[in-house]
Design a protein around this motif. Structure first.
Motif, short mmCIF file in Angstrom:
data_model
loop_
_atom_site.label_atom_id
_atom_site.label_comp_id
_atom_site.label_asym_id
_atom_site.label_seq_id
_atom_site.Cartn_x
_atom_site.Cartn_y
_atom_site.Cartn_z
N GLY A 56 0.79 -1.25 -0.04
CA GLY A 56 0.01 -0.12 -0.04
C GLY A 56 0.61 1.27 0.10
O GLY A 56 0.29 2.35 0.15
N LYS A 57 2.16 1.18 -0.24
CA LYS A 57 2.99 2.56 -0.17
C LYS A 57 3.18 2.94 -1.46
O LYS A 57 4.05 3.92 -1.61
N THR A 58 2.88 2.57 -2.45
CA THR A 58 3.04 2.88 -3.92
C THR A 58 1.94 4.16 -4.15
O THR A 58 0.89 4.03 -3.86
N LYS A 59 2.46 4.85 -5.22
CA LYS A 59 1.78 5.93 -5.66
C LYS A 59 0.53 5.39 -6.71
O LYS A 59 0.58 4.59 -7.39
N GLU A 60 -0.57 6.14 -6.57
CA GLU A 60 -1.62 5.71 -7.39
C GLU A 60 -1.48 6.04 -8.79
O GLU A 60 -0.87 6.87 -9.18
N PHE A 61 -1.90 5.16 -9.88
CA PHE A 61 -1.98 5.41 -11.14
C PHE A 61 -3.10 4.29 -11.73
O PHE A 61 -3.44 3.24 -11.26
N HIS A 62 -3.57 4.91 -12.98
CA HIS A 62 -4.38 4.20 -13.56
C HIS A 62 -4.09 3.57 -14.82
O HIS A 62 -4.76 2.68 -15.44
N CYS A 63 -3.10 4.41 -15.48
CA CYS A 63 -2.68 3.75 -16.82
C CYS A 63 -0.95 3.69 -16.86
O CYS A 63 -0.48 4.76 -16.33
N HIS A 64 -0.53 2.72 -17.29
CA HIS A 64 0.76 2.67 -17.59
C HIS A 64 1.15 2.71 -19.20
O HIS A 64 0.86 2.11 -19.74
N GLY A 293 1.74 -3.86 -4.00
CA GLY A 293 0.35 -3.32 -4.27
C GLY A 293 0.02 -3.70 -5.68
O GLY A 293 0.42 -4.62 -6.34
N GLY A 294 -1.23 -2.97 -6.16
CA GLY A 294 -1.50 -3.22 -7.72
C GLY A 294 -3.14 -3.02 -7.59
O GLY A 294 -3.55 -1.93 -6.91
#
Length: 304
Positions: A56-64, A293-294
């Motif tokens: 849970g420590k990664t930055k949110e993103f919705h597209c790579h 995470g993921g």
């Protein structure tokens, strides 16, 4: 050290992971056992941080967005490479209405590769791979950032969320000069290889790739850059994703499940379990020490 062990135990007992974990009762008594016959090992000089909790420590993103550069290492800050698409994204005022986009330089080759990817120009552009939609878009120039976001990142997702089918390639071409094509892989594995950012990534990524290949080839799943058979697994090197002290960082995209599972502290002896359980079944072997995470689009779950 004692405090660190206690914190990791707390994470293990109290965290509700969005991905299932292996269970000896279901997956057999050896499901949590690491490989004992690895062909490669990390050199002793590679020091990895092992005490901090990861989940849970990664930055949110919705597209790579993977930018094809044909290289496995870049300037210390890839987004500062002059004239690159990474720089164009970094400096662009256009943002996705769905949230943050992660942009990574990659060793993917452009579709129109008559020389080398280093010769990307403002006019010629390069190829990008969009994940988790598994979509290639070709000849993307620095001036196309807004169009790429509007026509291939935001529009398909917004239509999908409204309950209608995503637009076909022909429909996309009507409103965009950019052309797309489906990515035939069933799975994509990304390994941070950014040596100029942190030497550990440049050392560990090729070794992890070699060991992953060893377990994928007998299953007929490995695909190299020239293998156009549908299905299988593509493995690519990418620029800094964050957390190089937790090398090796491994991001696993699963097409049908619309999942991204982000692991860290992966060593060669973990690769058999990564392939057998995480890649093929969506289960995590060592979540308390490796799962960063993921997301799971089908179940609408994220770890952010």
């Amino acid at each position: 050290m004692f405090q660190s062990l206690l914190s990791l135990r707390a994470v293990k007992s109290n965290t509700n992971y969005i991905f299932p974990t292996v269970n000896p009762k279901e997956d057999g008594p050896d499901c949590q056992r690491d490989c004992a016959d690895c062909t490669v090992h990390f050199p002793s000089k590679v020091k990895i941080e092992t005490s901090k909790p990861l989940y849970g420590k990664t930055k949110e993103f919705h597209c790579h967005v993977l930018v094809a550069t044909g290289r496995s290492d870049w300037n210390q800050h890839a987004e500062q490479e002059k004239g690159s698409l990474m720089e164009a994204f970094d400096q662009s005022a256009y943002k996705s209405r769905h949230g943050r986009i992660m942009v990574s330089a990659s060793n993917l080759q452009p579709a129109d590769n008559d020389d080398t990817a280093d010769n990307q120009t403002m006019d010629k552009g390069t190829t990008v791979l969009l994940l988790p939609s598994f979509t290639f878009v070709d000849s993307v120039t620095n001036n196309d950032v807004q169009e790429l976001i509007d026509s291939f990142i935001d529009a398909p997702q917004s239509q999908s969320q409204s309950g209608t089918n995503p637009p076909s390639t022909e429909q996309q071409i009507v409103r965009s000069r950019l052309t797309s094509r489906p990515c035939a892989y069933e799975y994509v594995i990304l390994l941070c290889s950014h040596k100029r950012r942190d030497a550990r990534c440049g050392i560990t990524a090729p070794l992890i790739k070699k060991e992953l290949e060893r377990h994928l080839r007998p299953r007929g799943l490995y695909r190299d850059a020239n293998d156009e058979r549908p299905g299988g697994v593509g493995i690519f090197f990418v620029s800094h994703v964050g957390g190089h002290k937790f090398s090796a960082n491994v991001l696993i995209y699963r097409k049908k499940e619309q999942q991204m599972i982000w692991l860290a502290r992966v060593k060669p002896e973990h690769c058999e379990g990564v392939v057998n359980y995480t890649l093929l079944q969506g289960k995590v072997v060592h979540p308390e020490t490796q799962l960063r995470g993921g997301f799971d689009r089908q179940r609408r779950l994220t770890s952010w």
